[in-house]
Design a protein around this motif. Structure first.
Motif, PDB file in Angstrom:
ATOM      1  N   TRP A   1      53.926 -43.176   2.191  1.00  0.00           N
ATOM      2  CA  TRP A   1      54.809 -42.427   1.297  1.00  0.00           C
ATOM      3  C   TRP A   1      55.323 -43.282   0.146  1.00  0.00           C
ATOM      4  O   TRP A   1      55.550 -44.475   0.299  1.00  0.00           O
TER       5      TRP A   1
ATOM      6  N   ASP B   1      58.174 -43.014  -3.446  1.00  0.00           N
ATOM      7  CA  ASP B   1      59.347 -42.297  -3.945  1.00  0.00           C
ATOM      8  C   ASP B   1      58.962 -41.002  -4.661  1.00  0.00           C
ATOM      9  O   ASP B   1      59.712 -40.021  -4.633  1.00  0.00           O
TER      10      ASP B   1
ATOM     11  N   LEU C   1      58.973 -37.498  -2.631  1.00  0.00           N
ATOM     12  CA  LEU C   1      60.164 -36.846  -2.084  1.00  0.00           C
ATOM     13  C   LEU C   1      60.322 -35.408  -2.575  1.00  0.00           C
ATOM     14  O   LEU C   1      60.464 -34.486  -1.766  1.00  0.00           O
TER      15      LEU C   1
ATOM     16  N   ALA D   1      59.914 -32.084  -0.369  1.00  0.00           N
ATOM     17  CA  ALA D   1      61.108 -31.250  -0.198  1.00  0.00           C
ATOM     18  C   ALA D   1      60.810 -29.797  -0.578  1.00  0.00           C
ATOM     19  O   ALA D   1      61.306 -28.869   0.069  1.00  0.00           O
TER      20      ALA D   1
ATOM     21  N   THR E   1      64.707 -34.033   3.943  1.00  0.00           N
ATOM     22  CA  THR E   1      63.333 -34.489   3.703  1.00  0.00           C
ATOM     23  C   THR E   1      63.301 -35.996   3.516  1.00  0.00           C
ATOM     24  O   THR E   1      62.411 -36.675   4.061  1.00  0.00           O
ATOM     25  N   ALA E   2      64.263 -36.536   2.793  1.00  0.00           N
ATOM     26  CA  ALA E   2      64.337 -37.993   2.608  1.00  0.00           C
ATOM     27  C   ALA E   2      64.509 -38.692   3.954  1.00  0.00           C
ATOM     28  O   ALA E   2      63.863 -39.714   4.221  1.00  0.00           O
TER      29      ALA E   2
ATOM     30  N   ILE F   1      61.110 -38.542   5.855  1.00  0.00           N
ATOM     31  CA  ILE F   1      60.151 -39.524   5.344  1.00  0.00           C
ATOM     32  C   ILE F   1      60.554 -40.929   5.782  1.00  0.00           C
ATOM     33  O   ILE F   1      59.694 -41.732   6.169  1.00  0.00           O
ATOM     34  N   GLU F   2      61.841 -41.212   5.766  1.00  0.00           N
ATOM     35  CA  GLU F   2      62.315 -42.529   6.215  1.00  0.00           C
ATOM     36  C   GLU F   2      61.967 -42.758   7.696  1.00  0.00           C
ATOM     37  O   GLU F   2      61.506 -43.838   8.070  1.00  0.00           O
TER      38      GLU F   2
END
Length: 177
Positions: A14, A16, A19, A23, A46-47, A50-51
């Motif tokens: 992934w 940045d 995002l 989302a 969503t952030a 992904i994290e």
């Protein structure tokens, strides 16, 4: 960095830039209908998702890929591997799953990405077995599961949401690659 190329897709870690498109996919009720409790996710959720996926890559050596169309560079969704901690009865296990935006449905992308991910799991990462956990009635996912060669193992219930789940599995000795 782990990347897999298929004829039409790039499976990658992934960035940045992923995002907002992810989302948008997570905000679609049609996409999220069969996932979790069926609720859509916003930008912050969503952030966080992904994290978590990236942390699993770092901790386990596998995780959820971003799925990018080679022809356009568009983010189509995600596919990958995770430990299904929400369903302790199948542990220890690694589950394969996918989620694509509706514009990318019905074109074979989910099967193409999932097949490459299954091969990655069994051949590159040396896993002996992979499961898939789907909600009963999710015919599109069941179709992908069949194409992958996973066979029914059990039916159970989601421990939090209570809906019926189907667990399919394949082990290395059954894999036809």
């Amino acid at each position: 960095m782990t990347e897999i190329r298929t004829p039409r897709l790039l499976l990658r870690r992934w960035t940045d830039d992923d995002l907002v498109p992810m989302a948008d996919i997570n905000a679609d009720p049609q996409v999220m209908r069969w996932i979790g409790d069926g609720s859509v996710l916003g930008l912050d959720e969503t952030a966080e998702e992904i994290e978590r996926w990236e942390e699993e890559w770092d901790e386990e050596g596998f995780g959820v890929f971003a799925v990018e169309l080679l022809a356009s560079g568009e983010l189509a969704g995600c596919v990958g591997l995770s430990v299904p901690e929400f369903l302790p009865e199948v542990l220890p296990a690694v589950a394969i799953g996918w989620r694509l935006g509706t514009p990318f449905w019905g074109q074979g992308y989910a099967s193409e990405a999932a097949q490459a991910t299954l091969e990655f799991a069994l051949q590159d990462r040396g896993l002996d077995r992979v499961v898939s956990i789907s909600r009963m009635g999710d015919d599109a996912s069941e179709n992908v599961i069949r194409k992958l060669g996973l066979t029914p193992e059990r039916e159970t219930e989601h421990p939090v949401y209570g809906h019926a789940l189907a667990v399919h599995a394949i082990d290395l000795t059954e894999y036809q690659g």
